[in-house]
Motif scaffolding. Structure first.
Motif, mmCIF file in Angstrom:
data_model
loop_
_atom_site.group_PDB
_atom_site.id
_atom_site.type_symbol
_atom_site.label_atom_id
_atom_site.label_comp_id
_atom_site.label_asym_id
_atom_site.label_seq_id
_atom_site.Cartn_x
_atom_site.Cartn_y
_atom_site.Cartn_z
ATOM 1 N N UNK A 1 0.908 -1.236 -0.217
ATOM 2 C CA UNK A 1 -0.091 0.055 0.041
ATOM 3 C C UNK A 1 0.653 1.231 0.051
ATOM 4 N N UNK A 2 1.939 1.155 -0.439
ATOM 5 C CA UNK A 2 2.784 2.346 -0.448
ATOM 6 C C UNK A 2 2.425 3.334 -1.683
ATOM 7 N N UNK B 1 -3.438 9.975 -0.931
ATOM 8 C CA UNK B 1 -2.942 9.282 0.226
ATOM 9 C C UNK B 1 -1.419 9.790 0.417
ATOM 10 N N UNK B 2 -0.890 9.924 -0.593
ATOM 11 C CA UNK B 2 0.733 10.373 -0.426
ATOM 12 C C UNK B 2 0.883 11.787 -0.081
ATOM 13 N N UNK C 1 1.510 16.424 3.699
ATOM 14 C CA UNK C 1 1.121 17.385 4.413
ATOM 15 C C UNK C 1 1.154 17.119 5.877
ATOM 16 N N UNK C 2 1.054 15.947 6.619
ATOM 17 C CA UNK C 2 1.156 15.958 8.043
ATOM 18 C C UNK C 2 2.780 16.193 8.256
ATOM 19 N N UNK D 1 -12.008 14.112 7.754
ATOM 20 C CA UNK D 1 -12.992 14.474 6.926
ATOM 21 C C UNK D 1 -12.804 13.767 5.681
ATOM 22 N N UNK D 2 -11.372 13.642 5.227
ATOM 23 C CA UNK D 2 -11.062 12.810 4.000
ATOM 24 C C UNK D 2 -11.340 11.244 4.086
ATOM 25 N N UNK D 3 -10.766 10.949 5.310
ATOM 26 C CA UNK D 3 -10.933 9.408 5.438
ATOM 27 C C UNK D 3 -12.434 8.988 5.405
#
Length: 286
Positions: A127-128, A134-135, A140-141, A240-242
């Motif tokens: 899942x990379x 997702x990336x 962003x985090x 929100x995104x999840x």
């Protein structure tokens, strides 16, 4: 079975080989906080470790298996570096927790798939390369953590809050892996459009709690990573995104499940909640 053993055994050896970077402080006779403020000696040791491990993988594995091994080793290296950061007392300590959580999540996705459903096993099982979004969320985090560490360093030292996030991460990942193991060969990272001969409706174990325990686990794991990092902006953004992603994914998957199992799934759907807040799944009756 021999092929499966070679894939999961080789990937585990590679993961541990990468994680051996955590032993560098012992070899150098230095502090475990080697990565927090590395000098020239520390940087050179890291570079030599990476080069030596990669050379070993090239010698040990043929090209197809090397692609698996190098990814597992990379995740192991990230896990080992996370341990080194976690052992220190710097402002990067909680980021070390995050690195361990992130790398272990992605590696265990591959390992459990190799054990559970080797027919669906591929490089994508790590899942990379899940998606561009997702990336981007991960990047962003990292940016938020770094900027807030520079301008609001006290925000990154709320240990009790990071501990809550770590517990969310552990709970979420354990729930997801329990779901994968319970579903066995019925679990697949890709929503299936055709029913196989061995495809059965799993309603036992954690599937008796939630209809979609793997998504519930991933949902709280992802939010937990941002609570762990004390990232207020990304906590809201990830939630929100999840939520939106899993709402759409559940609706898509349930259409397929109703097509596969008909009234059996509809009855299960009536009795067991989805597990995610304000998500009831597809509204469809036979």
């Amino acid at each position: 079975r021999a092929g499966r053993g070679r894939h999961d055994g080789g990937s585990l050896s590679s993961f541990l080989l990468g994680a051996s970077v955590a032993a560098l402080p012992l070899l150098l006779g230095s502090s475990p906080a080697l990565l927090a403020a590395p000098g020239l000696r520390g940087r050179l040791a890291l570079a030599l470790h990476v080069a030596g491990v990669n050379a070993a993988l090239l010698l040990l594995y043929p090209r197809p298996l090397y692609k698996i091994a190098v990814r597992a080793c990379f995740l192991g290296f990230a896990f080992g570096c996370g341990l080194l950061l976690s052992a220190g007392r710097s402002a990067w300590r909680h980021f070390g927790w995050y690195m361990c959580s992130l790398s272990l999540f992605h590696y265990s996705e591959y390992l459990v798939t190799a054990i559970n459903n080797p027919r669906s096993l591929s490089l994508d099982s790590f899942l990379l390369n899940h998606s561009f979004e997702y990336n981007l969320a991960a990047l962003s985090s990292w940016v938020e953590f770094t900027l807030e560490k520079l301008f609001f360093p006290e925000l990154k030292q709320i240990t009790w809050l990071s501990t809550v996030g770590l517990l969310m991460v552990i709970f979420g990942d354990c729930l997801r892996k329990a779901a994968m193991l319970t579903a066995g060969s019925n679990f697949n990272h890709i929503v299936q459009n055709e029913k196989s001969d061995t495809h059965t409706l799993v309603t036992s174990g954690v599937y008796g709690w939630f209809r979609h325990p793997s998504y519930v686990g991933w949902f709280y794991w992802s939010i937990g990573t941002q609570v762990l990092l004390c990232n207020p902006i990304c906590v809201v953004g990830y939630a929100l995104a999840s939520w939106r992603f899993f709402r759409e994914r559940i609706e898509e998957e349930e259409i397929t499940l109703i097509h596969f199992f008909g009234e059996e799934y509809l009855e299960y759907k009536r009795k067991v909640p989805s597990g995610l807040p304000f998500i009831k799944g597809v509204k469809l009756e036979l």
